[in-house]
Design a protein around this motif. Sequence first.
Motif, PDB file in Angstrom:
ATOM      1  N   PHE A  60       0.833  -1.197   0.000  1.00 53.95           N
ATOM      2  CA  PHE A  60       0.000   0.000   0.000  1.00 53.95           C
ATOM      3  C   PHE A  60       0.865   1.243   0.000  1.00 53.95           C
ATOM      4  O   PHE A  60       1.997   1.245   0.471  1.00 53.95           O
ATOM      5  CB  PHE A  60      -0.990   0.003   1.179  1.00 53.95           C
ATOM      6  CG  PHE A  60      -0.368   0.038   2.545  1.00 53.95           C
ATOM      7  CD1 PHE A  60      -0.184   1.244   3.206  1.00 53.95           C
ATOM      8  CD2 PHE A  60       0.009  -1.130   3.186  1.00 53.95           C
ATOM      9  CE1 PHE A  60       0.370   1.279   4.480  1.00 53.95           C
ATOM     10  CE2 PHE A  60       0.558  -1.110   4.455  1.00 53.95           C
ATOM     11  CZ  PHE A  60       0.747   0.107   5.111  1.00 53.95           C
ATOM     12  N   ASN A  61       0.313   2.286  -0.613  1.00 56.45           N
ATOM     13  CA  ASN A  61       0.941   3.597  -0.657  1.00 56.45           C
ATOM     14  C   ASN A  61      -0.168   4.636  -0.762  1.00 56.45           C
ATOM     15  O   ASN A  61      -1.331   4.316  -0.522  1.00 56.45           O
ATOM     16  CB  ASN A  61       1.959   3.681  -1.812  1.00 56.45           C
ATOM     17  CG  ASN A  61       1.360   3.312  -3.156  1.00 56.45           C
ATOM     18  OD1 ASN A  61       0.244   3.705  -3.495  1.00 56.45           O
ATOM     19  ND2 ASN A  61       2.107   2.540  -3.935  1.00 56.45           N
ATOM     20  N   GLN A  62       0.164   5.864  -1.112  1.00 55.43           N
ATOM     21  CA  GLN A  62      -0.831   6.935  -1.147  1.00 55.43           C
ATOM     22  C   GLN A  62      -1.883   6.733  -2.230  1.00 55.43           C
ATOM     23  O   GLN A  62      -3.009   7.181  -2.086  1.00 55.43           O
ATOM     24  CB  GLN A  62      -0.152   8.284  -1.364  1.00 55.43           C
ATOM     25  CG  GLN A  62       0.724   8.673  -0.212  1.00 55.43           C
ATOM     26  CD  GLN A  62       1.594   9.870  -0.527  1.00 55.43           C
ATOM     27  OE1 GLN A  62       1.628  10.343  -1.652  1.00 55.43           O
ATOM     28  NE2 GLN A  62       2.303  10.351   0.477  1.00 55.43           N
ATOM     29  N   LYS A  63      -1.532   6.053  -3.310  1.00 54.01           N
ATOM     30  CA  LYS A  63      -2.452   5.911  -4.434  1.00 54.01           C
ATOM     31  C   LYS A  63      -3.229   4.607  -4.453  1.00 54.01           C
ATOM     32  O   LYS A  63      -4.331   4.557  -4.993  1.00 54.01           O
ATOM     33  CB  LYS A  63      -1.689   6.042  -5.755  1.00 54.01           C
ATOM     34  CG  LYS A  63      -1.163   7.423  -5.985  1.00 54.01           C
ATOM     35  CD  LYS A  63      -0.481   7.516  -7.322  1.00 54.01           C
ATOM     36  CE  LYS A  63       0.034   8.933  -7.520  1.00 54.01           C
ATOM     37  NZ  LYS A  63       0.732   9.097  -8.764  1.00 54.01           N
ATOM     38  N   THR A 177      -3.626   2.910   3.572  1.00 56.70           N
ATOM     39  CA  THR A 177      -3.021   3.944   2.747  1.00 56.70           C
ATOM     40  C   THR A 177      -2.048   4.736   3.614  1.00 56.70           C
ATOM     41  O   THR A 177      -1.865   4.427   4.791  1.00 56.70           O
ATOM     42  CB  THR A 177      -4.103   4.845   2.101  1.00 56.70           C
ATOM     43  OG1 THR A 177      -3.468   5.754   1.207  1.00 56.70           O
ATOM     44  CG2 THR A 177      -4.898   5.602   3.132  1.00 56.70           C
ATOM     45  N   VAL A 178      -1.437   5.729   3.020  1.00 62.27           N
ATOM     46  CA  VAL A 178      -0.444   6.538   3.721  1.00 62.27           C
ATOM     47  C   VAL A 178      -0.811   8.005   3.537  1.00 62.27           C
ATOM     48  O   VAL A 178      -1.094   8.451   2.431  1.00 62.27           O
ATOM     49  CB  VAL A 178       0.970   6.279   3.150  1.00 62.27           C
ATOM     50  CG1 VAL A 178       2.000   7.113   3.862  1.00 62.27           C
ATOM     51  CG2 VAL A 178       1.317   4.812   3.247  1.00 62.27           C
ATOM     52  N   GLU A 179      -0.795   8.738   4.615  1.00 65.07           N
ATOM     53  CA  GLU A 179      -1.012  10.183   4.580  1.00 65.07           C
ATOM     54  C   GLU A 179       0.339  10.841   4.429  1.00 65.07           C
ATOM     55  O   GLU A 179       1.283  10.501   5.149  1.00 65.07           O
ATOM     56  CB  GLU A 179      -1.684  10.609   5.893  1.00 65.07           C
ATOM     57  CG  GLU A 179      -2.020  12.062   5.966  1.00 65.07           C
ATOM     58  CD  GLU A 179      -2.665  12.402   7.293  1.00 65.07           C
ATOM     59  OE1 GLU A 179      -2.289  13.448   7.855  1.00 65.07           O
ATOM     60  OE2 GLU A 179      -3.515  11.637   7.781  1.00 65.07           O
ATOM     61  N   GLU A 180       0.442  11.759   3.504  1.00 72.68           N
ATOM     62  CA  GLU A 180       1.716  12.438   3.285  1.00 72.68           C
ATOM     63  C   GLU A 180       2.236  13.077   4.569  1.00 72.68           C
ATOM     64  O   GLU A 180       1.451  13.566   5.375  1.00 72.68           O
ATOM     65  CB  GLU A 180       1.572  13.529   2.221  1.00 72.68           C
ATOM     66  CG  GLU A 180       1.542  13.014   0.820  1.00 72.68           C
ATOM     67  CD  GLU A 180       1.445  14.143  -0.183  1.00 72.68           C
ATOM     68  OE1 GLU A 180       1.285  15.307   0.206  1.00 72.68           O
ATOM     69  OE2 GLU A 180       1.557  13.840  -1.368  1.00 72.68           O
ATOM     70  N   ALA A 181       3.519  13.116   4.707  1.00 74.86           N
ATOM     71  CA  ALA A 181       4.140  13.681   5.907  1.00 74.86           C
ATOM     72  C   ALA A 181       3.836  15.164   6.067  1.00 74.86           C
ATOM     73  O   ALA A 181       3.785  15.664   7.175  1.00 74.86           O
ATOM     74  CB  ALA A 181       5.651  13.467   5.852  1.00 74.86           C
TER      75      ALA A 181
END
Length: 184
Positions: A60-63, A177-181
């Motif tokens: 998983f990643n932001q997209k 998912t990941v929230e941008e820093a």
Amino acid sequence: MKPFVGYKKEHLSVAKLLELIVKLATEPSYYFLRWTHQVSGIQEQPPTEANFPMTEGQMFNQKCELRWKYKCQNTYEVLLLTIADNHDDFIPLKERIKKAGKEIEAWKIEPSNPKVFPSYGYPAYGYRPDETRFPKKLIFPNGLDIRLQQEKNNKPKLAQRYFIDNETSTVQFVALTVEEATQK
């Protein structure tokens, strides 16, 4: 941003799955691998051929979130949950639908208010290292904020995104998912 849920018609070999993982990976991407006797925890290193066979895994990643599950003869069934529009090499799980006389997208994602929660999703939380519900502590990479402390940092934050069937308004998938820093 257009939600898409799709799958591969054919089961993928380990080599093809590893190619797909590399193709969909962005920085940062995280991986969670499962075998019958253990789990990897969330890790920053992608799987290699040495990690196979496994029962299932996810990236998983932001997209997107890519999920795979062992089928037979070292092949894997693959599902893609993404906000990055259609992927021609995947078969949509559901096409556009008609609702109230209009043609609309088959999927929507929550949260839908980007001012409160950006397209990354709702906050997700890891477990404390001393949590007793698991036989061994879960592993999280140092580069990922699992929101156990309220301190501000520049690490990407763990989050979750809901994929909702636009016809029935039912949550069908919850994707990591990941929230941008740089987000608050």
